[in-house]
Write a protein that holds these residues in place. Structure first.
Motif, short mmCIF file in Angstrom:
data_model
loop_
_atom_site.label_atom_id
_atom_site.label_comp_id
_atom_site.label_asym_id
_atom_site.label_seq_id
_atom_site.Cartn_x
_atom_site.Cartn_y
_atom_site.Cartn_z
N LYS A 20 13.72 1.81 -8.92
CA LYS A 20 12.27 1.91 -9.13
C LYS A 20 11.77 3.36 -9.16
O LYS A 20 10.67 3.61 -9.65
CB LYS A 20 11.54 1.16 -8.01
N CYS A 21 12.54 4.30 -8.63
CA CYS A 21 12.08 5.69 -8.48
C CYS A 21 12.94 6.62 -9.35
O CYS A 21 13.99 7.11 -8.89
CB CYS A 21 12.13 6.13 -7.03
N PHE A 65 0.83 -1.21 0.00
CA PHE A 65 0.00 0.00 0.00
C PHE A 65 0.87 1.27 0.00
O PHE A 65 0.55 2.24 -0.68
CB PHE A 65 -0.94 0.01 1.21
N LEU A 66 1.96 1.23 0.77
CA LEU A 66 2.87 2.38 0.76
C LEU A 66 3.42 2.62 -0.62
O LEU A 66 3.59 3.77 -1.06
CB LEU A 66 4.02 2.14 1.75
N GLY A 67 3.72 1.55 -1.32
CA GLY A 67 4.26 1.66 -2.67
C GLY A 67 3.28 2.17 -3.69
O GLY A 67 3.66 2.43 -4.84
N GLN A 68 2.02 2.31 -3.30
CA GLN A 68 0.99 2.83 -4.22
C GLN A 68 0.64 4.29 -3.96
O GLN A 68 -0.26 4.83 -4.59
CB GLN A 68 -0.27 1.96 -4.11
N GLU A 77 5.18 2.13 -7.34
CA GLU A 77 4.39 3.23 -7.94
C GLU A 77 4.67 4.54 -7.21
O GLU A 77 3.77 5.20 -6.71
CB GLU A 77 2.90 2.89 -7.87
N LEU A 78 5.95 4.91 -7.18
CA LEU A 78 6.37 6.17 -6.56
C LEU A 78 7.11 7.02 -7.59
O LEU A 78 8.29 7.36 -7.42
CB LEU A 78 7.27 5.88 -5.34
N PRO A 79 6.45 7.41 -8.65
CA PRO A 79 7.13 8.11 -9.76
C PRO A 79 7.60 9.51 -9.41
O PRO A 79 8.49 10.05 -10.07
CB PRO A 79 6.06 8.15 -10.85
N LEU A 80 7.00 10.12 -8.37
CA LEU A 80 7.34 11.50 -8.02
C LEU A 80 8.33 11.60 -6.86
O LEU A 80 8.76 12.70 -6.51
CB LEU A 80 6.07 12.29 -7.67
N LEU A 81 8.68 10.46 -6.25
CA LEU A 81 9.54 10.48 -5.07
C LEU A 81 10.91 11.07 -5.40
O LEU A 81 11.63 10.57 -6.26
CB LEU A 81 9.72 9.07 -4.53
N LYS A 82 11.25 12.15 -4.68
CA LYS A 82 12.51 12.83 -4.92
C LYS A 82 13.49 12.70 -3.75
O LYS A 82 14.71 12.83 -3.95
CB LYS A 82 12.27 14.32 -5.21
N ARG A 83 12.97 12.46 -2.54
CA ARG A 83 13.85 12.38 -1.37
C ARG A 83 13.42 11.23 -0.47
O ARG A 83 12.23 11.06 -0.19
CB ARG A 83 13.83 13.69 -0.61
N PHE A 84 14.41 10.48 -0.02
CA PHE A 84 14.15 9.33 0.85
C PHE A 84 15.11 9.40 2.03
O PHE A 84 16.31 9.69 1.87
CB PHE A 84 14.35 8.02 0.09
N GLY A 85 14.61 9.14 3.24
CA GLY A 85 15.43 9.19 4.44
C GLY A 85 15.34 7.90 5.23
O GLY A 85 14.26 7.31 5.35
#
Length: 431
Positions: A361-362, A307-310, A335-343
């Protein structure tokens, strides 16, 4: 006055070739005020001569001055009078330690009389007596109020009615009903930490115009379900939510139509991450949610990860202090096409493999912050160099602290290659 008389006599000595302090240009005097550390020191300089007083007033109008009540308590009465007459109209921020009782009544009167333009008040060590509260009832320009209680077992009696521009209210370690915040149409930020929340008839009224709501480690008088219901029904304009606890019945929070930033923390013994909350958001592809942060040992299953991946609307995603999150969960972040930052912070089971899955994937991901994750090694950097350089020609910044990535990787031929698009920073990571 003797010092001033001496300076004046020197300035009138035409035979002197020296430039005395009273001959200084007003612009230079204004710079002197900027160098003095405390507001009380600036006032003493302003009292040297009318020219300095005029320069102070001109300089002070362009500044946001903070008054700590404890700085004034040690002054003699004549100095207190001078201080408030000179600086009072220019004080915008007031800090009050309510555990200090010296000259309490006197300070309340001087602050209320001379500091009419205060916009922010920060109280600490507040008790049920809270004599300093009367200051708020005599002000009309307050925009931000913070009350940190030391021993307040009852609901505090507050009178903020004259401050119609109030935008932010914070209560720490106190009792809250909402009663004293009704009728403030501009209230946009409400922060309650370690508070007991009473289910009163007025509780939901201040929520209606909020943009930001923070409920950290709070206990609700009745069932949490009632609290969730009130937030969902009343906070139609809410954009940012920080909440401790995400257990049964929390799914109703996903109905908030304008939620853009959400921070969830585990609460006491509850590690549940409400699956209904995530599934409802996933059905809407995240709706408007752009920032999501999870802190604590949430129980994460593959279904949670799916669900998080959607949540396609996400631009920032952060995990903190979680030893349940592991590499396999990253398989579902599809399904995270807009993800720009991950922590990632204090997540001991995530390795280079999991983060490389995320990078592949991103396609928009360009910043990864990693702090105190023991399984992250040099191989992540080298794999990212290959993935981002030769394969996709995309830039990626890795900010790392407390990992197994060593500085020697900066000298690796692949990292030094002109085709390398990865930037590695050893820095203090905060998020």
């Amino acid at each position: 006055m003797s010092a001033f008389a001496g300076l004046q006599a020197q300035s009138q000595d035409k035979g002197s070739s020296k430039c005395h302090i009273l001959c200084l240009h007003e612009e230079i005097i204004r710079h002197l005020f900027a160098y003095l550390p405390r507001l009380s020191d600036k006032v003493r300089l302003a009292c040297v001569a009318p020219k300095f007083r005029q320069a102070f007033e001109s300089w002070a109008r362009t500044q946001k001055h903070t008054l700590d009540a404890e700085d004034v308590e040690q002054m003699a009465l004549p100095d207190i009078i001078d201080f408030f007459k000179v600086a009072g109209p220019f004080v915008r921020v007031l800090m009050v330690n309510c555990a200090s009782f010296q000259k309490e009544s006197l300070l309340v009167e001087f602050i209320s009389e001379y500091c009419k333009n205060i916009e922010e008040i920060y109280y600490t060590n507040v008790t049920d007596e809270f004599r300093y509260r009367t200051i708020m009832s005599r002000l009309t320009h307050l925009r931000r109020v913070s009350i940190d209680c030391m021993d307040a077992e009852d609901v505090l009696s507050l009178d903020l009615d004259g401050n119609t521009d109030l935008e932010s209210f914070e209560l720490i370690n106190g009792c809250y009903t909402g009663k004293h915040l009704c009728g403030f149409d501009k209230l946009q930020r409400l922060v309650l930490r370690d508070c007991l929340l009473w289910n009163s008839g007025e509780f939901g009224i201040p929520l209606r115009k909020l943009r930001t709501l923070v409920l950290d480690d709070c206990c609700f008088e009745v069932m949490n379900q009632s609290l969730y219901q009130k937030v969902a029904e009343c906070c139609e304009e809410l954009e940012e939510l920080s909440f401790s606890g995400c257990d049964a019945n929390f799914e109703i929070i996903a109905q908030l139509p304008n939620l853009q930033r959400c921070t969830l923390k585990t609460w006491m013994t509850s590690n549940e991450l409400n699956l209904g909350f995530l599934s409802t958001l996933a059905e809407k592809k995240g709706n408007k949610l752009a920032y999501f942060k999870l802190t604590g040992q949430f129980e994460i299953s593959n279904e949670h990860a799916r669900f998080l991946g959607q949540l396609s609307s996400l631009r920032e995603l952060y995990w903190c202090e979680n030893d349940v999150l592991e590499d396999d969960h990253f398989k579902f972040f599809n399904e995270l096409p807009l993800l720009k930052r991950f922590g990632l912070s204090f997540c001991g089971r995530v390795t280079d493999v999991g983060l490389m899955r995320l990078i592949r994937k991103c396609p928009q991901l360009d910043i990864i912050d990693i702090k105190n994750c023991d399984e992250i090694t040099d191989q992540l950097v080298l794999n990212a160099v290959y993935c981002c350089g030769k394969a996709t020609h995309r830039t990626l910044v890795l900010n790392v602290e407390g990992t197994r990535i060593s500085s020697t990787v900066l000298m690796h031929p692949d990292y030094l290659s002109p085709q390398n698009m990865v930037k590695l920073n050893f820095t203090n990571v905060t998020f």
